[in-house]
Design a protein around this motif. Structure first.
Motif, PDB file in Angstrom:
ATOM      1  N   LEU A 227      -3.356   1.376 -11.795  1.00 10.17           N
ATOM      2  CA  LEU A 227      -3.256   0.549 -12.734  1.00 10.17           C
ATOM      3  C   LEU A 227      -3.461  -0.858 -12.081  1.00 10.17           C
ATOM      4  N   THR A 228      -3.066  -0.918 -10.435  1.00 10.81           N
ATOM      5  CA  THR A 228      -3.194  -2.195  -9.835  1.00 10.81           C
ATOM      6  C   THR A 228      -4.696  -2.311  -9.910  1.00 10.81           C
ATOM      7  N   LEU A 229      -5.565  -1.303  -9.461  1.00  9.71           N
ATOM      8  CA  LEU A 229      -6.794  -1.729  -9.255  1.00  9.71           C
ATOM      9  C   LEU A 229      -7.569  -2.104 -10.439  1.00  9.71           C
ATOM     10  N   GLN A 230      -7.080  -1.592 -11.835  1.00  4.05           N
ATOM     11  CA  GLN A 230      -7.707  -1.978 -13.060  1.00  4.05           C
ATOM     12  C   GLN A 230      -7.247  -3.520 -13.529  1.00  4.05           C
TER      13      GLN A 230
ATOM     14  N   PHE B  15     -10.750 -10.263 -11.504  1.00  4.56           N
ATOM     15  CA  PHE B  15     -11.956 -10.482 -10.788  1.00  4.56           C
ATOM     16  C   PHE B  15     -13.355 -10.731 -11.706  1.00  4.56           C
ATOM     17  N   ALA B  16     -13.313  -9.722 -12.722  1.00  4.68           N
ATOM     18  CA  ALA B  16     -14.509 -10.135 -13.624  1.00  4.68           C
ATOM     19  C   ALA B  16     -14.307 -11.429 -14.397  1.00  4.68           C
ATOM     20  N   ALA B  17     -13.190 -11.743 -14.864  1.00  2.00           N
ATOM     21  CA  ALA B  17     -12.819 -13.040 -15.506  1.00  2.00           C
ATOM     22  C   ALA B  17     -12.899 -14.159 -14.559  1.00  2.00           C
ATOM     23  N   THR B  18     -12.495 -14.126 -13.349  1.00  2.00           N
ATOM     24  CA  THR B  18     -12.714 -15.239 -12.394  1.00  2.00           C
ATOM     25  C   THR B  18     -14.111 -15.498 -11.884  1.00  2.00           C
TER      26      THR B  18
ATOM     27  N   THR C 223      -0.349  -6.212 -24.037  1.00  2.00           N
ATOM     28  CA  THR C 223       0.208  -5.992 -25.356  1.00  2.00           C
ATOM     29  C   THR C 223      -0.839  -6.030 -26.395  1.00  2.00           C
ATOM     30  N   VAL C 224      -2.083  -5.758 -25.709  1.00  2.00           N
ATOM     31  CA  VAL C 224      -3.352  -5.544 -26.456  1.00  2.00           C
ATOM     32  C   VAL C 224      -3.849  -4.408 -26.086  1.00  2.00           C
ATOM     33  N   ALA C 225      -3.149  -3.323 -25.449  1.00  2.00           N
ATOM     34  CA  ALA C 225      -3.850  -2.283 -24.870  1.00  2.00           C
ATOM     35  C   ALA C 225      -4.796  -1.978 -23.806  1.00  2.00           C
ATOM     36  N   ALA C 226      -4.632  -3.388 -22.893  1.00  2.00           N
ATOM     37  CA  ALA C 226      -5.511  -3.356 -21.617  1.00  2.00           C
ATOM     38  C   ALA C 226      -4.785  -2.867 -20.592  1.00  2.00           C
ATOM     39  N   ARG C 227      -5.449  -2.191 -19.818  1.00  2.00           N
ATOM     40  CA  ARG C 227      -4.745  -1.369 -18.635  1.00  2.00           C
ATOM     41  C   ARG C 227      -4.227  -2.495 -17.345  1.00  2.00           C
ATOM     42  N   THR C 228      -3.117  -3.056 -17.545  1.00  2.00           N
ATOM     43  CA  THR C 228      -2.916  -3.889 -16.524  1.00  2.00           C
ATOM     44  C   THR C 228      -1.256  -3.450 -16.094  1.00  2.00           C
ATOM     45  N   LEU C 229      -0.948  -4.282 -14.913  1.00  2.00           N
ATOM     46  CA  LEU C 229       0.567  -3.935 -14.419  1.00  2.00           C
ATOM     47  C   LEU C 229       1.228  -4.368 -15.262  1.00  2.00           C
ATOM     48  N   GLY C 230       0.926  -5.107 -16.593  1.00  2.00           N
ATOM     49  CA  GLY C 230       2.048  -5.513 -17.409  1.00  2.00           C
ATOM     50  C   GLY C 230       2.496  -4.291 -18.267  1.00  2.00           C
TER      51      GLY C 230
ATOM     52  N   VAL D 206       0.971  -1.095   0.026  1.00  2.00           N
ATOM     53  CA  VAL D 206       0.073  -0.019  -0.030  1.00  2.00           C
ATOM     54  C   VAL D 206       0.881   1.258   0.074  1.00  2.00           C
ATOM     55  N   THR D 207       2.062   1.132   0.720  1.00  2.00           N
ATOM     56  CA  THR D 207       2.785   2.249   0.898  1.00  2.00           C
ATOM     57  C   THR D 207       3.628   2.633  -0.405  1.00  2.00           C
ATOM     58  N   PHE D 208       3.790   1.562  -1.025  1.00  2.00           N
ATOM     59  CA  PHE D 208       4.554   1.702  -2.457  1.00  2.00           C
ATOM     60  C   PHE D 208       3.586   2.344  -3.312  1.00  2.00           C
ATOM     61  N   LEU D 209       2.264   1.916  -3.506  1.00  2.00           N
ATOM     62  CA  LEU D 209       1.321   2.191  -4.420  1.00  2.00           C
ATOM     63  C   LEU D 209       0.951   3.604  -4.176  1.00  2.00           C
TER      64      LEU D 209
END
Length: 244
Positions: A51-54, A60-63, A193-200, A18-21
């Motif tokens: 980015l972390t929340l996204q 979560f949605a996929a799971t 790699t396909v423009a999704a907003r993730t930590l990647g 949390v501190t780092f984010l």
């Protein structure tokens, strides 16, 4: 003491994450040796918390979708009326394991376009198998005496499923969901790699600019999330196992 130490370690890990984010610049001195002179240390092309929340929202949605489909299929094939569909169901849930996520992304982009949708499809397909197999195992290995006793009290099939079978199988089902979530947390990084907003996005930016600090930041956040979520699910499983 042995019970307190793991709890403290998890609390410390959560506090550090949390501190780092919230204030990543606090850790700049630790990451500075990983970059070349005058190169940026902290990823600034996007907000790390956002980015972390996204990233978590996508997982979560996929799971959630994979859980609904996989559990429903497992319930169906564990009933006498649906037993003949077991081979077909296994073939369907194995699709995600047959095709690598990168291949799924490549096939999905021409159909649904760039962004979050192809990533959701890849994670959904990849998460089906562990949830399906664990649910099926949980429902088919219940104590026969308990099931027969429930039937003897006059419970309908639906009542036995909801009040007896699913609650007893829940620890095993949650173990499958836990495995699916942890896999998806790591796999979701390729969605960038396909423009999704993730930590990647952070990791890819580091690879493209030869900035090891970016790669470490993205990797450590994903790793910390995986450890915390894994432990959280494990704790819930243990409590349910004791109650059942």
């Amino acid at each position: 003491m042995s019970r307190v130490t793991p709890t403290l370690l998890r609390a410390l890990l959560l506090a550090l994450l949390v501190t780092f984010l919230l204030a990543p610049e606090t850790f700049e001195p630790l990451l500075r040796p990983l970059v070349q002179q005058n190169a940026p240390v902290i990823y600034a092309q996007g907000n790390l918390m956002s980015l972390t929340l996204q990233h978590l929202a996508t997982v979560f949605a996929a799971t959630l979708a994979a859980t609904i489909v996989a559990v429903s299929l497992a319930v169906l094939v564990s009933r006498p009326i649906g037993a003949e569909f077991l081979p077909l169901s296994r073939s369907l849930v194995n699709i995600g394991q047959t095709f690598p996520p990168v291949a799924v992304l490549a096939l999905a982009v021409p159909v649904v376009g760039f962004g979050e949708k192809p990533t959701l499809i890849a994670l959904f397909l990849y998460g089906l198998l562990p949830i399906f197999e664990n649910t099926l195992t949980g429902l088919t290995t219940l104590p026969r005496a308990v099931v027969e006793a429930a039937r003897g009290t006059g419970m309908t099939g639906w009542q036995r499923l909801v009040k007896i079978e699913l609650p007893l199988a829940m620890p095993v089902i949650l173990a499958g969901i836990r495995l699916s979530v942890v896999i998806s947390l790591a796999t979701a990084t390729i969605g960038s790699t396909v423009a999704a907003r993730t930590l990647g996005e952070v990791i890819i930016a580091g690879l493209q600019s030869n900035n090891l600090a970016y790669v470490v930041q993205g990797g450590l956040i994903v790793g910390a999330l995986a450890v915390l979520i894994y432990d959280g699910f494990s704790a819930v499983e243990r409590r349910l196992a004791v109650r059942s």
